[in-house]
Each structure stands twice: as structure tokens, then as C-alpha cells.
Design a protein around this motif. Structure first.
Motif, PDB file in Angstrom:
ATOM      1  N   THR B 216       0.829  -1.200   0.000  1.00  0.00           N
ATOM      2  CA  THR B 216       0.000   0.000   0.000  1.00  0.00           C
ATOM      3  C   THR B 216       0.864   1.251   0.000  1.00  0.00           C
ATOM      4  OG1 THR B 216      -1.663  -1.250   1.188  1.00  0.00           O
ATOM      5  CG2 THR B 216      -1.931   1.113   1.174  1.00  0.00           C
ATOM      6  N   VAL B 217       1.984   1.207   0.733  1.00  0.00           N
ATOM      7  CA  VAL B 217       2.897   2.354   0.733  1.00  0.00           C
ATOM      8  C   VAL B 217       3.431   2.591  -0.676  1.00  0.00           C
ATOM      9  CG1 VAL B 217       5.093   3.220   1.589  1.00  0.00           C
ATOM     10  CG2 VAL B 217       3.558   2.068   3.137  1.00  0.00           C
ATOM     11  N   ILE B 218       3.813   1.490  -1.368  1.00  0.00           N
ATOM     12  CA  ILE B 218       4.332   1.627  -2.725  1.00  0.00           C
ATOM     13  C   ILE B 218       3.238   2.131  -3.662  1.00  0.00           C
ATOM     14  CG2 ILE B 218       5.238   0.327  -4.684  1.00  0.00           C
ATOM     15  CD1 ILE B 218       6.779  -1.382  -2.656  1.00  0.00           C
ATOM     16  N   THR B 219       2.007   1.613  -3.477  1.00  0.00           N
ATOM     17  CA  THR B 219       0.898   2.069  -4.309  1.00  0.00           C
ATOM     18  C   THR B 219       0.647   3.557  -4.104  1.00  0.00           C
ATOM     19  OG1 THR B 219      -0.087  -0.099  -3.951  1.00  0.00           O
ATOM     20  CG2 THR B 219      -1.471   1.570  -4.962  1.00  0.00           C
ATOM     21  N   MET B 220       0.810   4.019  -2.847  1.00  0.00           N
ATOM     22  CA  MET B 220       0.610   5.439  -2.561  1.00  0.00           C
ATOM     23  C   MET B 220       1.558   6.288  -3.404  1.00  0.00           C
ATOM     24  SD  MET B 220       0.959   7.389   1.036  1.00  0.00           S
ATOM     25  CE  MET B 220       2.485   8.231   0.721  1.00  0.00           C
ATOM     26  N   ALA B 221       2.827   5.834  -3.479  1.00  0.00           N
ATOM     27  CA  ALA B 221       3.801   6.569  -4.283  1.00  0.00           C
ATOM     28  C   ALA B 221       3.370   6.606  -5.741  1.00  0.00           C
ATOM     29  CB  ALA B 221       5.168   5.911  -4.150  1.00  0.00           C
ATOM     30  N   LEU B 222       2.937   5.450  -6.244  1.00  0.00           N
ATOM     31  CA  LEU B 222       2.488   5.384  -7.636  1.00  0.00           C
ATOM     32  C   LEU B 222       1.309   6.314  -7.870  1.00  0.00           C
ATOM     33  CD1 LEU B 222       2.517   1.682  -8.785  1.00  0.00           C
ATOM     34  CD2 LEU B 222       3.657   3.616  -9.837  1.00  0.00           C
ATOM     35  N   ALA B 223       0.386   6.333  -6.904  1.00  0.00           N
ATOM     36  CA  ALA B 223      -0.819   7.147  -7.052  1.00  0.00           C
ATOM     37  C   ALA B 223      -0.457   8.622  -7.106  1.00  0.00           C
ATOM     38  CB  ALA B 223      -1.787   6.874  -5.900  1.00  0.00           C
ATOM     39  N   ILE B 224       0.506   9.054  -6.276  1.00  0.00           N
ATOM     40  CA  ILE B 224       0.947  10.449  -6.311  1.00  0.00           C
ATOM     41  C   ILE B 224       1.546  10.769  -7.677  1.00  0.00           C
ATOM     42  CG2 ILE B 224       2.645  12.060  -5.366  1.00  0.00           C
ATOM     43  CD1 ILE B 224       2.147  10.889  -2.648  1.00  0.00           C
ATOM     44  N   PHE B 225       2.327   9.811  -8.172  1.00  0.00           N
ATOM     45  CA  PHE B 225       2.940   9.938  -9.493  1.00  0.00           C
ATOM     46  C   PHE B 225       1.858  10.137 -10.572  1.00  0.00           C
ATOM     47  CE2 PHE B 225       5.242   8.355 -13.161  1.00  0.00           C
ATOM     48  CZ  PHE B 225       6.521   8.808 -12.937  1.00  0.00           C
ATOM     49  N   TYR B 226       0.820   9.305 -10.520  1.00  0.00           N
ATOM     50  CA  TYR B 226      -0.234   9.405 -11.534  1.00  0.00           C
ATOM     51  C   TYR B 226      -1.088  10.653 -11.342  1.00  0.00           C
ATOM     52  CZ  TYR B 226       0.911   4.857 -13.370  1.00  0.00           C
ATOM     53  OH  TYR B 226       1.568   3.821 -13.962  1.00  0.00           O
ATOM     54  N   GLU B 227      -1.225  11.079 -10.090  1.00  0.00           N
ATOM     55  CA  GLU B 227      -1.990  12.315  -9.853  1.00  0.00           C
ATOM     56  C   GLU B 227      -1.334  13.479 -10.583  1.00  0.00           C
ATOM     57  OE1 GLU B 227      -3.095  16.110  -8.235  1.00  0.00           O
ATOM     58  OE2 GLU B 227      -1.161  15.210  -7.847  1.00  0.00           O
ATOM     59  N   THR B 228       0.008  13.568 -10.501  1.00  0.00           N
ATOM     60  CA  THR B 228       0.671  14.678 -11.190  1.00  0.00           C
ATOM     61  C   THR B 228       0.460  14.571 -12.693  1.00  0.00           C
ATOM     62  OG1 THR B 228       2.776  13.531 -11.450  1.00  0.00           O
ATOM     63  CG2 THR B 228       2.500  14.805  -9.453  1.00  0.00           C
ATOM     64  N   ALA B 229       0.454  13.331 -13.209  1.00  0.00           N
ATOM     65  CA  ALA B 229       0.253  13.162 -14.648  1.00  0.00           C
ATOM     66  C   ALA B 229      -1.129  13.644 -15.060  1.00  0.00           C
ATOM     67  CB  ALA B 229       0.448  11.702 -15.037  1.00  0.00           C
ATOM     68  N   LEU B 230      -2.152  13.223 -14.307  1.00  0.00           N
ATOM     69  CA  LEU B 230      -3.516  13.611 -14.670  1.00  0.00           C
ATOM     70  C   LEU B 230      -3.727  15.107 -14.493  1.00  0.00           C
ATOM     71  CD1 LEU B 230      -5.648  10.671 -13.267  1.00  0.00           C
ATOM     72  CD2 LEU B 230      -4.983  11.155 -15.600  1.00  0.00           C
ATOM     73  N   ALA B 231      -3.174  15.661 -13.407  1.00  0.00           N
ATOM     74  CA  ALA B 231      -3.314  17.100 -13.183  1.00  0.00           C
ATOM     75  C   ALA B 231      -2.645  17.866 -14.315  1.00  0.00           C
ATOM     76  CB  ALA B 231      -2.700  17.492 -11.846  1.00  0.00           C
ATOM     77  N   PHE B 232      -1.501  17.346 -14.769  1.00  0.00           N
ATOM     78  CA  PHE B 232      -0.780  18.009 -15.850  1.00  0.00           C
ATOM     79  C   PHE B 232      -1.618  18.049 -17.119  1.00  0.00           C
ATOM     80  CE2 PHE B 232       2.309  18.025 -19.356  1.00  0.00           C
ATOM     81  CZ  PHE B 232       2.976  19.179 -19.040  1.00  0.00           C
ATOM     82  N   LEU B 233      -2.432  17.020 -17.331  1.00  0.00           N
ATOM     83  CA  LEU B 233      -3.266  16.957 -18.530  1.00  0.00           C
ATOM     84  C   LEU B 233      -4.582  17.707 -18.348  1.00  0.00           C
ATOM     85  CD1 LEU B 233      -2.617  13.244 -19.435  1.00  0.00           C
ATOM     86  CD2 LEU B 233      -1.727  15.254 -20.589  1.00  0.00           C
ATOM     87  N   GLY B 234      -4.688  18.463 -17.263  1.00  0.00           N
ATOM     88  CA  GLY B 234      -5.885  19.273 -17.074  1.00  0.00           C
ATOM     89  C   GLY B 234      -7.044  18.495 -16.488  1.00  0.00           C
ATOM     90  N   LEU B 235      -6.774  17.335 -15.880  1.00  0.00           N
ATOM     91  CA  LEU B 235      -7.859  16.535 -15.318  1.00  0.00           C
ATOM     92  C   LEU B 235      -7.873  16.573 -13.792  1.00  0.00           C
ATOM     93  CD1 LEU B 235      -7.549  13.577 -17.782  1.00  0.00           C
ATOM     94  CD2 LEU B 235      -9.464  15.146 -17.607  1.00  0.00           C
ATOM     95  N   GLY B 236      -7.024  17.422 -13.212  1.00  0.00           N
ATOM     96  CA  GLY B 236      -7.027  17.558 -11.761  1.00  0.00           C
ATOM     97  C   GLY B 236      -8.219  18.387 -11.309  1.00  0.00           C
ATOM     98  N   ASP B 237      -8.438  18.405 -10.002  1.00  0.00           N
ATOM     99  CA  ASP B 237      -9.509  19.231  -9.453  1.00  0.00           C
ATOM    100  C   ASP B 237      -9.090  20.700  -9.593  1.00  0.00           C
ATOM    101  OD1 ASP B 237     -11.311  20.618  -7.852  1.00  0.00           O
ATOM    102  OD2 ASP B 237     -11.653  18.845  -6.614  1.00  0.00           O
ATOM    103  N   PRO B 238      -9.865  21.496 -10.359  1.00  0.00           N
ATOM    104  CA  PRO B 238      -9.437  22.882 -10.580  1.00  0.00           C
ATOM    105  C   PRO B 238      -9.453  23.722  -9.309  1.00  0.00           C
ATOM    106  CG  PRO B 238     -11.594  22.485 -11.529  1.00  0.00           C
ATOM    107  CD  PRO B 238     -11.098  21.167 -11.068  1.00  0.00           C
ATOM    108  N   THR B 239     -10.148  23.245  -8.264  1.00  0.00           N
ATOM    109  CA  THR B 239     -10.235  24.064  -7.059  1.00  0.00           C
ATOM    110  C   THR B 239      -9.159  23.708  -6.044  1.00  0.00           C
ATOM    111  OG1 THR B 239     -11.759  22.492  -6.076  1.00  0.00           O
ATOM    112  CG2 THR B 239     -12.726  24.313  -7.300  1.00  0.00           C
ATOM    113  N   ALA B 240      -8.381  22.645  -6.290  1.00  0.00           N
ATOM    114  CA  ALA B 240      -7.407  22.221  -5.290  1.00  0.00           C
ATOM    115  C   ALA B 240      -5.987  22.331  -5.843  1.00  0.00           C
ATOM    116  CB  ALA B 240      -7.691  20.773  -4.871  1.00  0.00           C
ATOM    117  N   VAL B 241      -5.087  22.868  -5.033  1.00  0.00           N
ATOM    118  CA  VAL B 241      -3.671  22.936  -5.431  1.00  0.00           C
ATOM    119  C   VAL B 241      -3.002  21.620  -5.082  1.00  0.00           C
ATOM    120  CG1 VAL B 241      -1.503  24.156  -5.107  1.00  0.00           C
ATOM    121  CG2 VAL B 241      -3.657  25.385  -4.866  1.00  0.00           C
ATOM    122  N   SER B 242      -2.332  21.004  -6.038  1.00  0.00           N
ATOM    123  CA  SER B 242      -1.533  19.819  -5.738  1.00  0.00           C
ATOM    124  C   SER B 242      -0.200  19.992  -6.437  1.00  0.00           C
ATOM    125  CB  SER B 242      -2.237  18.552  -6.215  1.00  0.00           C
ATOM    126  OG  SER B 242      -2.115  18.438  -7.607  1.00  0.00           O
TER     127      SER B 242
END
Lengths: 322, 316
Positions: B216-242
Motif C-alpha cells: 500500500t505504501v508503494i501504491t501510494m507513491a504510484l498514485a501520487i505519481f499518476y496524480e501529477t500526470a492527470l493534473a498536468f493533462l488538465g484533469l485535476g480538481d481545478p479548485t485544489a492545489v496539488s
């Protein structure tokens, strides 16, 4: 080909076909059958009369039952029809083939660089096991594996942007000129994105190659070879590398999905007009037919490449079938 | 890389057991302890973001793209907002998405892994086919498709990331449960008449729980990694800073052509630090559970045989 091998090949092909079918269905369900999804939104024009809504729904084929829509969708796919882009009105298939032909050379070059460099650094670090060179190479690999892809791309732009082109595929002002100078220009544009793809991949490859080599180094036949007095380099080349090839091929194949994702981000950073940029732009403009088509092509190519890798590993080591 | 040093530990009898345990932990799992410390710093910063952030993340507190200075350690972004405050606030959202997505992924991962490992047979075949399918499909395009169709929001992001990242957890747990099932103590318990649920709950689950945590710890790292990818593509929550949206903003708002490296370098470094630390922690836990991961290899340079377990005096 004995029966067992044939059995294995047929099983892999069967699995791939099933995967393709599930992907097609997922693609349909995700974009169409979910409540409030993209296409049903089309019939929600503000202040529309029920008659208009009904006409729109009929025009887009939403008046039929879901099952009917599903079969129409499958039938159209068999004819190569992926719909029409909302943005430029051209068939999605036409748009995507152009994009794909731009993506393949760039990503191919990047992956090749990553494989060559990853194998070099993996073999070197295994060879220098628990020596400074090993620590240096392995830790660098881990670092590159951990940086976000798009961030690595931006770093390249920041550092090398002065020397190499960072946007698009060709210089828009370079009119005329020979085919050769055009190709050279394209190649110059390709360097940075390809290096970005390579950097995001090589870290993972290094770690995989390193552990595969270390694994084989522990085998008895290596000890025997050593006892026979074969020079160390020959052992590495003839005995170790060959046997480490199988896990390397398998894991590189498993990383193909990762390559696709990385390419998508890299193309966005460098505005390389490939399928990844097409995905980015269709997300921004909510061009669902394009998004759906691109998703389908990306997934299908990954499934196909995995099948190729499976068959390749069978060729490398026939014991895989057992 | 991740190895403990050759320090020979001598146990002094008057030492408190907890202290001794801690000292041994630091000695033998140096990499894991360093990783855990870095993670802890990020978690504390994320939890106390409101206290630690020196400036507002909404209102300007300096000039446009002001370079790093005594007031703004990492300068300001295009809106004159302090970068340190943004990083702390962004870490909060990134870690939240990572943590929540990892929890979402842990449930199917644990269920599939334990069930297919324990029951085997057709259950195993079906569940592993499904896992194979998820392994084959490319993660980022699927996440994009889900997030794009559902619309950008934190909740959708968490689900889109979580439902795709359970495969490795399932595979690792399956392998572990398969060997556990054949271990003597489990077979004896079965022979003594323990029910399946009791064996699973009392004997299997406690043995795979640390492994599940590591995964789960390793998955958490992966999830953070993918969050930046999705946010970069404009799919992040526009109201939240990440961290992802900070990189995206730097890219879209010409931080690079302005030469404002401070608006784009730090979030990437933060992501890498969290990812590396999470891997170190996860690997340490796995290594502690399965000493065979450090098993014998012939070192090519010295042609020495590596000790099976432990190093120095207590090597086997």
C-alpha cells in the motif's frame, strides 16, 4: 512446434482476443452507457424543446436501446469507423493514423535509447555489484524512475531549450528546402522528446536488468564456467547475458503500457503532433469521439505488443510453454 | 543501494528493549528508516499545512515570478503567490489523493490476492485472468478516459487511480498466501478442524498484513505519481492545489521562458522524494519479512559468495 508450444501460442492469442473484446466493451460502456456521460449531454441543449432533444438523440443514435447501440458500435468498428471528430469534422480514423505515424518514430527512438542505455547501466552496476559504480548507477536510475515524466520533459526544455527546438515537429518558417533538410529538421525536433521518453524509461530498465543479471550470476553454471577458467568477460557475454535476456524481454514488454503513458505526457510537453497530444487536446476540447478512438488504438497496440513479447519470449526460451 | 552497513551490534543487558529494537532497526534497515523519516516530514507538513505555510496560497505576497529571497525561500509564481506555501498546500492534496487511492486499491488487491492464493483452482484461474487483463491495459489512458468522462474532481481522481493500481498487490499477496497455505502450522490448524474463515482470519491475514502495508505504501507513491500526470493533462480538481497542478501551472504560464525555475523544479523534487521514500519503506518491510530477497548472489568482481542472511558476524 510440439503440441505444448502450440497450446501455449493458442492460449496467448485467445487471451489477447478476449482482452481486445473486453476493451471494446469497456470503451462503449464508459463513454455511452454510463448515466450522464458525454454523449447523452449532447441532447441537453439549454432551453431545448422536447422535440429538438428527441431529434438530437435520434441523430446521434441514442434513441435505440443500449444493446442495439452496442451492436451498431461493434459493427461500425469492424468497418474501421471510429466516428467523426467534433473539432475538425474529419473521420477519427484519418486523424489518428496521421498522429500515430508521428508518434511511432519518436517513441521508438526514445524506447531504443532507453533499452540500450538501460542494459548498459544495468549490466555495469551488476558487474560492479556493491561498488561505488553500482551505487551511483542504481541510485541515478531510481531517481529518474521517481521523477514525474512531464517534469523531466520540462527540465529538458529548461536546460537544452536554447540549443534544440522544443515545440512541434518542424520549423513552421522553414518553407521550401530539400526533402533532406526537412528530414534533418524533423530529427532535430525529435531529439528532446525522444530523450525525455528514454529518461523516464531507462531507470526502470536498469533496475530490471541489474536484478536479472545478478540472479543469473548466482547460478551454478556460472560457477562451473568460472572453475573452467573462462575469462570473466566471456562468461558475462556468453553465459550470463543470454540467460538474463528472458526476464528482460518480459519486463520490457510489461512496461509498454508505461511507455504509452509516458509518451502521452512527453508529447504534451513538446507539442509533438502525435497520438498523445491528440488525447490531450481532445480532453481539453471534450472531443469524445477522438478520445474514444485514441484510447482504443493505444490499448489495442499495447495488447498486440504484449502478445508479440509473449511469442518472442517463447522463441527465446521454449521452456516458457511448460 | 539499500543495504545495512557492517556494524556489529553488541547487546548490552541494561538497555531498554524498545531502545534496543529501535537501535537495531536503524542499523539494519537504514534505507527504510531514512525513507520513513522523509515520509513523516511530508505527512506532518501536509497535516499542519495551515500552520506551516508562511503565506496565503490565494493572495499574492510578492512580485510576479520573484526569485528566491529571504522572505520567499523558493520565490513566487506567476500570481506572486509564495512557492513554499503552495508546495506545502499542494503536498496536502497530493498526499491525500495518494493515500486515498492506495486505500481504494488495497481492498481489491487484498481480496483478489488472498482469495486466489488460498482457494486456488478455478477461483484462482478466474481472478488471475482478470488481473492479467488489468496488467495489460495501459494505465494512464484508462485513467484519462475515466477522469475525462466523469469530470475533474478529487473524488473521481482517487477512484480512477485506485481502481487500476491493485494488480501488483494482488500478485504479491497471492504468492505469499500460496506458500503460507502449505506451511506446517496452517496445515496442522486445518487438521485440527479449524474452519476456513478461522484459518484465513487468524493465521493467513496476520501473516500477509505487513506485506499488504508495504504494497500500500508503494501504491501510494504510484498514485501520487499518476496524480501529477492527470493534473498536468488538465484533469485535476481545478479548485485544489496539488504538486501536479503546480507543475501544470508552471508549464501553462510560461515559467520556463521567464527563467523561473523555482516555480517548476521544487514540486517535481517533492514528488520524487516521496516516491523514493515510499519505495525504500516498502522494500524494507518486504525484505524484513522475506530475507530471501537478499539471498546469495555471486559478486562478479570478487567472486565471493554473498551471505544468505545477515552480514558480518551473524552471517549464515
Amino acid at each position: 512446434m510440439n503440441t505444448r508450444t502450440l497450446d501455449y501460442v493458442l492460449k496467448r492469442i485467445g487471451f489477447s482476443i478476449m482482452t481486445v473484446f473486453v476493451v471494446l466493451t469497456f470503451n462503449f460502456v464508459l463513454f455511452r452507457a454510463l448515466p450522464g456521460s458525454a454523449v447523452t449531454d449532447l441532447s441537453r441543449v439549454p432551453n431545448s424543446t422536447p422535440a429538438l432533444r428527441e431529434a438530437l438523440a435520434r441523430q446521434f443514435g441514442l434513441a435505440d436501446s443500449k444493446w442495439q447501440q452496442y451492436f451498431i458500435y461493434l459493427k461500425q468498428l469492424l468497418h474501421g469507423n471510429l466516428g467523426v471528430s467534433y473539432i475538425n469534422g474529419l473521420p477519427v480514423w484519418h486523424n489518428l493514423t496521421t498522429d500515430l505515424s508521428n508518434t511511432i518514430p519518436m517513441v521508438g527512438l526514445g524506447t531504443l535509447l532507453a533499452i540500450v542505455f538501460g542494459i548498459w547501466s544495468g549490466v555495469t552496476s551488476a558487474w560492479r555489484w556493491h561498488r561505488p559504480a553500482d551505487y551511483l548507477l542504481t541510485n541515478t536510475a531510481i531517481a529518474f524512475y521517481s521523477f514525474p515524466t512531464q517534469w523531466l520533459g520540462l527540465m529538458l526544455v529548461m536546460i537544452f531549450g536554447r540549443y534544440l527546438p522544443t515545440t512541434g515537429m518542424n520549423d513552421p518558417f522553414a518553407v521550401g528546402g530539400s526533402a533532406w533538410s526537412h528530414a534533418l529538421d524533423t530529427f532535430k525536433h525529435m531529439i528532446l522528446p525522444a530523450v525525455a521518453v528514454a529518461l523516464t524509461l531507462y531507470g526502470q530498465y536498469t533496475l530490471v536488468v541489474r536484478s536479472a543479471i545478478l540472479e543469473v550470476l548466482g547460478e551454478d553454471f556460472v560457477l562451473t564456467a568460472r572453475a573452467k577458467g573462462i575469462p570473466a568477460r566471456t562468461i558475462l557475454r556468453r553465459y550470463v547475458l543470454r540467460n538474463a535476456l528472458l526476464p528482460i524481454v518480459t519486463l520490457i514488454a510489461l512496461s509498454i503500457g508505461y511507455v504509452v503513458g509516458g509518451a502521452l505526457l512527453v508529447e504534451t510537453v513538446f507539442t509533438w503532433p502525435g497520438i498523445g497530444l491528440a488525447v490531450y487536446q481532445s480532453v481539453l476540447s471534450r472531443d469524445y469521439p477522438m478520445l474514444q478512438g485514441a484510447f482504443l488504438i493505444l490499448t489495442l497496440s499495447v495488447v498486440m505488443l504484449n502478445l508479440v513479447a509473449d511469442l518472442l519470449s517463447l522463441k527465446l526460451d521454449p521452456r516458457v510453454a511448460e | 543501494m539499500m543495504t545495512s552497513s557492517d556494524v556489529t551490534t553488541t547487546d548490552s543487558p541494561e538497555e531498554h528493549p524498545t531502545l534496543r529494537w529501535l537501535r537495531k532497526l536503524v542499523h539494519h534497515r537504514k534505507a527504510g528508516v531514512v525513507g520513513a523519516a522523509i515520509l513523516l516530514v511530508f505527512v506532518v507538513l501536509a497535516l499542519g499545512a495551515h500552520w506551516f505555510a508562511p503565506y496565503s496560497t490565494v493572495n499574492a505576497s510578492g512580485g510576479v515570478f520573484a526569485p528566491p529571497s529571504g522572505h520567499h525561500w523558493l520565490g513566487t509564481n506567476d500570481g506572486g503567490i509564495d512557492m513554499v506555501s503552495l508546495l506545502i498546500q499542494g503536498g496536502r492534496i497530493s498526499m491525500l489523493v495518494g493515500f486515498a487511492a492506495a486505500l481504494v486499491a488495497a481492498i481489491p488487491g487484498a481480496l483478489v490476492g488472498i482469495l486466489s492464493g488460498y482457494f486456488g483452482g478455478w477461483v484462482d484461474t478466474i481472478l488471475m485472468r482478470i488481473t492479467d487483463f488489468f496488467l495489460v491495459i495501459p494505465v494512464i489512458p484508462v485513467m484519462i478516459a475515466i477522469a475525462a468522462v466523469w469530470g475533474p474532481s478529487l473524488f473521481h481522481l482517487i477512484i480512477a487511480i485506485g481502481v487500476l493500481l491493485w494488480t501488483s498487490t494482488a500478485r504479491v499477496l497471492r504468492a505469499q498466501v500460496k506458500t503460507l497455505r502449505e506451511r506446517t502450522f496452517v496445515r496442522r490448524t486445518v487438521n485440527l478442524g479449524a474452519s476456513r474463515t478461522r484459518v484465513l482470519y487468524r493465521h493467513i491475514l496476520p501473516h500477509v498484513a505487513p506485506l499488504l502495508i508495504a504494497q500500500t505504501v508503494i501504491t501510494m507513491a504510484l498514485a501520487i505519481f499518476y496524480e501529477t500526470a492527470l493534473a498536468f493533462l488538465g484533469l485535476g480538481d481545478p479548485t485544489a492545489v496539488s504538486w501536479g497542478t503546480i507543475i501544470e501551472d508552471g508549464f501553462l504560464r510560461t515559467a520556463i521562458s521567464t527563467g523561473a525555475w523555482w516555480a517548476i523544479v521544487p514540486p517535481g523534487v517533492c514528488v520524487a522524494l516521496v516516491v523514493i521514500s515510499a519505495y525504500l519503506v516498502g522494500q524494507s518491510i518486504e525484505e524484513a519479512l522475506n530475507p530471501r530477497l537478499r539471498v546469495a548472489n555471486v559478486s562478479p568482481r570478487s567472486w565471493k559468495i554473498r551471505p544468505l542472511v545477515g552480514r558480518g558476524k551473524d552471517a549464515l
